[in-house]
Design an enzyme around this catalytic site. Structure first.
Site, PDB file in Angstrom:
ATOM      1  N   ASP A  68      -0.976   1.482  -6.824  1.00  0.00           N
ATOM      2  CA  ASP A  68      -1.134   0.022  -6.766  1.00  0.00           C
ATOM      3  C   ASP A  68      -2.621  -0.332  -6.710  1.00  0.00           C
ATOM      4  O   ASP A  68      -3.336   0.142  -5.818  1.00  0.00           O
ATOM      5  CB  ASP A  68      -0.450  -0.469  -5.476  1.00  0.00           C
ATOM      6  CG  ASP A  68       0.161  -1.837  -5.629  1.00  0.00           C
ATOM      7  OD1 ASP A  68       0.047  -2.436  -6.716  1.00  0.00           O
ATOM      8  OD2 ASP A  68       0.778  -2.300  -4.649  1.00  0.00           O
TER       9      ASP A  68
ATOM     10  N   GLU B 159       9.379  -9.762  -7.755  1.00  0.00           N
ATOM     11  CA  GLU B 159       9.549  -9.809  -6.296  1.00  0.00           C
ATOM     12  C   GLU B 159       9.973 -11.207  -5.839  1.00  0.00           C
ATOM     13  O   GLU B 159       9.350 -12.211  -6.226  1.00  0.00           O
ATOM     14  CB  GLU B 159       8.240  -9.397  -5.590  1.00  0.00           C
ATOM     15  CG  GLU B 159       8.375  -9.449  -4.064  1.00  0.00           C
ATOM     16  CD  GLU B 159       7.308  -8.708  -3.295  1.00  0.00           C
ATOM     17  OE1 GLU B 159       6.473  -8.019  -3.913  1.00  0.00           O
ATOM     18  OE2 GLU B 159       7.313  -8.814  -2.052  1.00  0.00           O
TER      19      GLU B 159
HETATM   20  O1  KIV Z   1       2.841  -2.732  -2.258  1.00  0.00           O
HETATM   21  C1  KIV Z   1       4.045  -2.522  -2.462  1.00  0.00           C
HETATM   22  O2  KIV Z   1       4.705  -1.754  -1.767  1.00  0.00           O
HETATM   23  C2  KIV Z   1       4.657  -3.263  -3.566  1.00  0.00           C
HETATM   24  C3  KIV Z   1       6.156  -3.251  -3.633  1.00  0.00           C
HETATM   25  C4  KIV Z   1       6.688  -4.094  -2.555  1.00  0.00           C
HETATM   26  C5  KIV Z   1       6.646  -3.650  -4.966  1.00  0.00           C
HETATM   27  O3  KIV Z   1       3.983  -3.853  -4.332  1.00  0.00           O
END
Ligand code: KIV
Length: 292
Positions: free
Chosen positions: A94, A193
């Site tokens: 991410d 989401e």
């Molecule tokens: O940061 C995270 O865990 C996410 C998920 C909730 C999709 O972006």
């Protein structure tokens, strides 16, 4: 062989093609978050298709109020640990707040670090059509990108809290346009989401790439949850869409209480946790100490 043990023993790495095939065949993509080696190993052995090293790390592991404080160094550190524990699942790192919003070149460089330094297979970033050129540039560099629209936690202050998105006709329309723009820009999948089920289903039907839902009902091509929520390890805030499959917080507290009792009562360590020295060596040692 049962389906479960079959999953656990199949070590073939999941690829983008596998994820795409799952959508085509109507098979759900199962995703969870992980932040360290041991959890990654357990999720991989359990057979999840995709592991997301989410910036939820900031809240559930590092104890911040929001995901906004997480930086690249922290993300890369945890991604490396997850990569070491994963053989099969497709890995998504991410991109943290401000690692891709400021400048497209910086976004490409930061995205690349998730693959070259941290062993990820792809990156995820938040944002709809206004992220189109950034997604395009990252994809052009050979880096698979997962989009994330609907509730975008990095924009929590702008949207005024963790609330459902796309729940009016015009907002649902914008969400669909965001999803189509991300697909056009080259995303391989999109996280939806906190979106009403019907809206998520319609977006899923209009896209050729998979949608992964979190708080978006049953109409998506897959589901993701924050593992700490699913296991009952994080209780500062539990969204309505979370299903707790275990209460590990209680299990851990009970185990720790038992350990404290055992140490205080000198029941631990027992003989089986301890090592021996032979009688001969012990005597030699004592003799040596006594100078004989
Ligand atoms: O940061 C995270 O865990 C996410 C998920 C909730 C999709 O972006």
């Amino acid at each position: 062989m049962s389906a479960v043990s079959n999953l656990a023993t199949t070590k073939k790495k999941i690829t983008l093609k596998d994820l795409q095939n799952k959508k085509a065949q109507g098979h759900q993509i199962v995703a969870l978050t992980a932040y360290d080696y041991s959890f990654a190993k357990s999720l991989d052995a359990g057979g999840v298709d995709l592991i997301l090293v989410g910036d939820s790390l900031g809240m559930v592991v590092l104890g911040h109020e929001t995901t906004l404080s997480v930086n690249m160094d922290e993300m890369l550190h945890h991604c490396k640990a997850v990569a070491r524990g994963t053989q099969r699942a497709f890995l998504v790192g991410d991109m943290p707040f401000l690692s891709y919003q400021v400048d497209v070149h910086e976004a490409v460089r930061n995205a690349g670090r998730f693959l070259s330094e941290a062993g990820m297979n792809s990156v995820k970033l938040e944002g709809g059509f206004h992220m189109e050129s950034t997604v395009r540039a990252i994809v052009r560099a050979g880096i698979p990108v997962m989009g994330h629209i609907g509730l975008m936690p990095q924009s929590v202050h702008q949207i005024g809290g963790y609330r459902i998105q796309g729940n009016t006709a015009s907002k649902a329309r914008s969400l669909l346009e965001d999803a189509l723009a991300l697909e056009e820009a080259g995303c391989f999948a999109i996280v939806l989401e906190s979106v009403p089920t019907r809206v998520a289903r319609l977006i899923t039907e209009r896209l050729s790439i998979p949608t992964i839902g979190i708080g978006a009902g049953v109409g998506c091509d897959g589901q993701v949850l924050v593992t700490y929520d699913l296991l009952g390890l994080f209780d500062s805030f539990t969204p309505k869409f979370v299903k707790k499959y275990a209460n590990l917080r209680a299990v851990i507290t009970e185990a720790v209480e038992q350990y404290i009792c055992d140490v205080r009562d000198e029941k631990f360590p027992a003989q089986e946790h301890s090592s021996l020295i032979s009688e001969d060596e012990w005597q030699l040692f004592l003799d040596d100490l006594n100078g004989s």
